[in-house]
Motif scaffolding. Structure first.
Motif: not given
Length: 130
Positions: A66-80
């Motif tokens: 239903d939902v994907v939680i994407l862990g982007t590392g030490a800081k929050q980053r947003f994917i295209h």
């Protein structure tokens, strides 16, 4: 950080994390992985945030969360948005967070019985100078 045990231990639960990896049910992982509540954690061939492709998210879509939680590392980053367009068309939400917040959020949603996928990018070179 270590997290407390709960009655969710029959599921794949994040039990600890730090800058270099994560523990799922007290088993240590130092590489990118995909975690679902009722399926053993599995390696995810995503060596870094910058290396993410449409194919990485197509693989996640095969589990129909239903939902994907994407862990982007030490800081929050947003994917295209083009990377997750196929998921969005199927009404699968994708939330980007730093990895520690992603781990906590996954545990909460999993504990609520949600069909959630945790996708963690664990980059062995993150934070190292070139």
């Amino acid at each position: 950080m270590k997290l407390h045990q709960s009655d969710t231990q029959k599921y794949q639960t994040v039990t600890g994390y730090d800058e270099t990896g994560v523990e799922i049910n007290a088993e240590r992982y130092n590489y990118s992985l995909i975690v679902l509540p009722e399926t053993p954690a599995r390696a995810w061939n995503a060596p870094s945030f910058e290396a993410l492709t449409v194919e990485h998210f197509d693989l996640i879509g095969q589990d129909s969360p239903d939902v994907v939680i994407l862990g982007t590392g030490a800081k929050q980053r947003f994917i295209h948005p083009k990377l997750t367009a196929a998921l969005t068309m199927r009404r699968i939400g994708v939330e980007c967070m730093d990895s520690q917040a992603a781990c906590r959020t996954y545990n909460i949603l999993m504990g609520e019985g949600r069909k959630v996928t945790l996708a963690l990018v664990i980059d062995a070179n993150e934070g190292k100078s070139a």
